[in-house]
Design a protein around this motif. Structure first.
Motif, PDB file in Angstrom:
ATOM      1  N   VAL A   1       0.850  -1.195   0.000  1.00  0.00           N
ATOM      2  CA  VAL A   1       0.000   0.000   0.000  1.00  0.00           C
ATOM      3  C   VAL A   1       0.884   1.242   0.000  1.00  0.00           C
ATOM      4  O   VAL A   1       1.683   1.447   0.924  1.00  0.00           O
ATOM      5  CB  VAL A   1      -0.935   0.019   1.232  1.00  0.00           C
ATOM      6  N   GLY A   2       0.734   2.037  -1.060  1.00  0.00           N
ATOM      7  CA  GLY A   2       1.462   3.310  -1.143  1.00  0.00           C
ATOM      8  C   GLY A   2       0.547   4.468  -0.792  1.00  0.00           C
ATOM      9  O   GLY A   2      -0.542   4.288  -0.223  1.00  0.00           O
ATOM     10  N   GLU A   3       1.017   5.670  -1.154  1.00  0.00           N
ATOM     11  CA  GLU A   3       0.320   6.890  -0.734  1.00  0.00           C
ATOM     12  C   GLU A   3      -0.775   7.282  -1.727  1.00  0.00           C
ATOM     13  O   GLU A   3      -1.966   7.228  -1.418  1.00  0.00           O
ATOM     14  CB  GLU A   3       1.394   7.981  -0.623  1.00  0.00           C
ATOM     15  N   ALA A   4      -0.368   7.633  -2.918  1.00  0.00           N
ATOM     16  CA  ALA A   4      -1.307   8.135  -3.938  1.00  0.00           C
ATOM     17  C   ALA A   4      -0.621   8.005  -5.290  1.00  0.00           C
ATOM     18  O   ALA A   4       0.605   7.996  -5.363  1.00  0.00           O
ATOM     19  CB  ALA A   4      -1.623   9.600  -3.664  1.00  0.00           C
ATOM     20  N   PRO A   5      -1.403   7.944  -6.364  1.00  0.00           N
ATOM     21  CA  PRO A   5      -0.773   7.867  -7.680  1.00  0.00           C
ATOM     22  C   PRO A   5       0.049   9.124  -7.978  1.00  0.00           C
ATOM     23  O   PRO A   5      -0.329  10.219  -7.560  1.00  0.00           O
ATOM     24  CB  PRO A   5      -1.957   7.785  -8.647  1.00  0.00           C
ATOM     25  N   GLY A   6       1.136   8.941  -8.693  1.00  0.00           N
ATOM     26  CA  GLY A   6       1.910  10.076  -9.217  1.00  0.00           C
ATOM     27  C   GLY A   6       1.560  10.285 -10.687  1.00  0.00           C
ATOM     28  O   GLY A   6       0.569   9.744 -11.185  1.00  0.00           O
TER      29      GLY A   6
ATOM     30  N   ILE B   1      -2.364   2.648 -13.452  1.00  0.00           N
ATOM     31  CA  ILE B   1      -1.815   1.497 -12.706  1.00  0.00           C
ATOM     32  C   ILE B   1      -0.882   2.041 -11.622  1.00  0.00           C
ATOM     33  O   ILE B   1      -0.053   2.923 -11.904  1.00  0.00           O
ATOM     34  CB  ILE B   1      -1.003   0.574 -13.650  1.00  0.00           C
ATOM     35  N   PRO B   2      -1.003   1.543 -10.376  1.00  0.00           N
ATOM     36  CA  PRO B   2      -0.117   2.049  -9.329  1.00  0.00           C
ATOM     37  C   PRO B   2       1.339   1.622  -9.521  1.00  0.00           C
ATOM     38  O   PRO B   2       1.611   0.551 -10.058  1.00  0.00           O
ATOM     39  CB  PRO B   2      -0.667   1.436  -8.032  1.00  0.00           C
ATOM     40  N   PHE B   3       2.227   2.463  -9.070  1.00  0.00           N
ATOM     41  CA  PHE B   3       3.662   2.143  -9.028  1.00  0.00           C
ATOM     42  C   PHE B   3       4.224   1.660 -10.368  1.00  0.00           C
ATOM     43  O   PHE B   3       4.742   0.553 -10.486  1.00  0.00           O
ATOM     44  CB  PHE B   3       3.952   1.123  -7.907  1.00  0.00           C
ATOM     45  N   VAL B   4       4.096   2.529 -11.369  1.00  0.00           N
ATOM     46  CA  VAL B   4       4.702   2.220 -12.667  1.00  0.00           C
ATOM     47  C   VAL B   4       5.839   3.185 -13.027  1.00  0.00           C
ATOM     48  O   VAL B   4       6.532   2.973 -14.008  1.00  0.00           O
ATOM     49  CB  VAL B   4       3.664   2.228 -13.815  1.00  0.00           C
TER      50      VAL B   4
HETATM   51  N1  URA Z   1       3.947   6.563  -5.111  1.00  0.00           N
HETATM   52  C1  URA Z   1       2.893   6.037  -4.474  1.00  0.00           C
HETATM   53  O1  URA Z   1       2.752   6.160  -3.264  1.00  0.00           O
HETATM   54  N2  URA Z   1       2.017   5.353  -5.196  1.00  0.00           N
HETATM   55  C2  URA Z   1       2.136   5.172  -6.496  1.00  0.00           C
HETATM   56  O2  URA Z   1       1.278   4.522  -7.096  1.00  0.00           O
HETATM   57  C3  URA Z   1       3.260   5.730  -7.142  1.00  0.00           C
HETATM   58  C4  URA Z   1       4.148   6.429  -6.423  1.00  0.00           C
END
Ligand code: URA
Length: 241
Positions: free
Chosen positions: A97-102, A110-113
């Protein structure tokens, strides 16, 4: 939520193939029938319907459809392109689980690409898993302008959807990536340096906070601690409980 709104929600869920509605804990077993909703979080305004589905994949699909092209918080007016829901294996034992999309995530959905995401992929591979084996999501599903921190009202509106993702997937282990995700999930303002490397009980899963991959890009010497945290995650995944 009034009766009419509830009826509308339930009709919508039925259209999605949701097979029933109940607060009975017996419904909470993966593979037989699956709860999308947690118990309401104390103090939150979480009013989304409790719906059930046969598999985690169906539950996630129903949730994604329910979220729709979301306009529930102000982020939809502040330049976000689309909702970035989550990606990966609905039956995953391990969830990040991350924070928010960049910016990259906002474009691709898609998250974290982006760069941090590529580093996350390497971190996953370091414990001999593939990206497709795990599930990846964020606390909030829309990009904040200029990648600023999510604001409390945005978190309050969006986090019930993360809780439902967690309750659908029922991972053994959740890794909270960075200060924001760890503090939001654990409802604490303790620094990530104090939280990381520890195991917290969380919604039936074990939660391990660690540094965010974007932080690691700026502070490569902290990769050592993340490796320690990932070894802990690997041992939790292998353990019986
Ligand atoms: N950082 C995040 O926390 N989430 C993402 O999806 C991309 C970068």
């Amino acid at each position: 939520m009034d009766r009419d709104q509830l009826a509308e929600h339930l009709a919508f869920a039925a259209e999605l193939g949701v097979t029933g509605v109940s607060r009975d804990p017996a419904w909470r077993t993966r593979a037989e029938s699956l709860v999308l909703s947690p118990e309401p979080v104390e103090g939150s305004k979480d009013e989304h319907p409790v719906v059930f589905s046969k598999t985690a994949a169906e539950a996630l699909a129903a949730l994604r459809a329910y979220i729709g092209d979301c306009t529930r918080c102000k982020l939809h007016t502040l330049g976000r392109t689309q909702v970035v829901f989550g990606v990966g294996n609905p039956e995953a034992d391990l969830m990040f689980v991350g924070e928010a999309p960049g910016g990259d995530e906002d474009v691709q959905g898609i998250p974290f690409v982006g760069r941090a995401g590529q580093l996350l992929t390497k971190i996953i591979e370091a414990i001999e898993l593939k990206r497709e084996d795990v599930y990846i999501a964020n606390v909030i599903k829309c990009r904040p302008p200029q990648n600023r921190n999510p604001e409390p009202d945005e978190v309050e509106t969006c986090e019930p959807f993360l809780f439902r993702q967690i309750d659908a997937i029922k991972p053994k282990v959740i890794v909270a990536l960075g200060k924001f995700a760890a503090q939001a999930l654990l409802r604490t303002d303790a620094p990530i340096s104090r939280l990381r490397g520890r195991v917290f009980e969380y919604r039936g899963s074990k939660l391990v906070p660690t540094f965010h991959p974007a932080y690691l890009l700026r502070n490569p010497s902290s990769k050592r601690e993340v490796w320690e945290d990932m070894k802990l995650v690997r041992s939790l995944l292998k353990s019986e409980v």
